[in-house]
Design an enzyme around this catalytic site. Structure first.
Site, PDB file in Angstrom:
ATOM      1  CE  LYS A   9     -11.671 -13.628   8.734  1.00  0.00           C
ATOM      2  NZ  LYS A   9     -11.823 -13.793   7.375  1.00  0.00           N
ATOM      3  CE  LYS A  38     -15.634 -12.287   1.266  1.00  0.00           C
ATOM      4  NZ  LYS A  38     -14.197 -12.210   1.757  1.00  0.00           N
TER       5      LYS A  38
END
Length: 329
Positions: free
Chosen positions: A111, A218
């Site tokens: 991240k 997803k």
């Protein structure tokens, strides 16, 4: 794709358990992950859109959960899924500790562009990951829409020395993704679209705009395994499956999606149970030798009871299910 009418709302609500699970490391600005779990004829499913999502967006998550609980899933191409480690926006010194949670993973998603941090923080974190993984490891970065185009170009040029597998959602809009992809054409840094696929009214717009080299998909946010397979087929781009910080019940649906994708090239972001300090099963879906099995998960009753959300939060989630159900009928 034609969707079957949902089962009666009362039937869904009858088996709902709402849990509140602590995170091992702060992630997406939260320390606790809440989820609603329910059981259907095919097994358990999870409904866990992030709390800020309104019913028009969260209803796709409920459609996915209903599909997984009530319908047989598409036939798999594989019975195990290679997975990546996920590195939150932590200080570089914590990188080895977090990587220790991911057994045998050869890929790490890092991240970056965290609010309140600097590019220097990102560079130090990615450098620590690359050092830990060695030259054979795969390192990808995820900015979660955190940069504008100029910031993304500057940051990715600086991060290029770490041999990035790809950069996920460096900018917010499809037009910005297309521009940064064009600017990086000679830098061999592929662009992956995540939020621009699952939070746009038209998930195929990314492909039509030439805004990405691959899609991050997803199961819950896009409405279930069958709908995602349809999106990927029509987009004509390679895909990698990622999680939405789910319990192992939700991760099982992601694993079924990854198993059903033809020609899966990438390790998938489905090992995020390692970011939880607790789960709803005593055998959570965590990486073993860099992969996860494709299998449904049945929660342990004792763990459902131990991690049950407060009565107030349970009522909030039940009302949310009712509101999202109204969007589906």
């Amino acid at each position: 794709m034609t969707r079957l009418p949902p089962p009666p709302l009362s039937e869904i609500l009858e088996s709902v358990h709402v849990v509140s699970l602590p995170l091992a490391t702060r992630f997406r600005g939260v320390d606790v992950r809440e989820a609603a779990l329910f059981e259907g004829p095919e097994g358990w499913a999870e409904f866990s859109p992030f709390v800020e999502y309104e019913p028009d967006e969260a209803s796709a998550w409920l459609a996915a959960a209903i599909d997984f609980a009530y319908e047989p899933q598409p036939l798999p191409h594989r019975d195990r899924i290679g997975v990546n480690a996920t590195m939150p926006a932590v200080e570089a010194a914590r990188v080895p500790e977090i990587l220790d949670r991911y057994d045998g993973c050869r890929t790490v998603k890092v991240k970056v562009a965290e609010r309140g941090q600097t590019l220097a923080d990102d560079l130090a974190r990615v450098a620590a990951v690359r050092e830990a993984m060695g030259p054979e490891g795969r390192v990808r970065v995820d900015a979660n829409r955190g940069w504008n185009v100029d910031e993304a170009e500057h940051a990715l040029h600086a991060l290029a020395e770490f041999d990035l597998e790809y950069a996920e959602q460096p900018c917010a809009t499809i037009d910005e993704l297309a521009e940064i992809r064009a600017r990086l054409r000679d830098w061999d840094i592929p662009i992956a679209a995540d939020e621009s696929v699952r939070r746009e009214s038209d998930p195929l717009a990314v492909a039509r705009a030439g805004a990405a080299d691959l899609l991050v998909v997803k199961a819950q946010p896009l409405g279930g395994v069958r709908r995602v397979l349809d999106i990927v087929e029509h987009a004509g781009l390679p895909a990698v499956v990622s999680s939405a910080l789910e319990t192992s019940v939700g991760l099982a649906q992601g694993a079924h999606l990854a198993a059903a994708l033809p020609g899966l090239r990438y390790d998938c972001g489905l090992a995020t149970a390692s970011l939880l300090a607790a789960d709803v099963t005593s055998t959570p879906l965590v990486a073993a030798n860099g992969s996860l099995p494709v299998a449904r998960v049945t929660p342990d009753p004792d763990l459902l009871a131990r991690h049950a959300a407060s009565a107030e939060r349970r009522d909030w989630w039940l009302a949310r299910i009712r509101n999202c159900y109204a969007e589906l009928v």
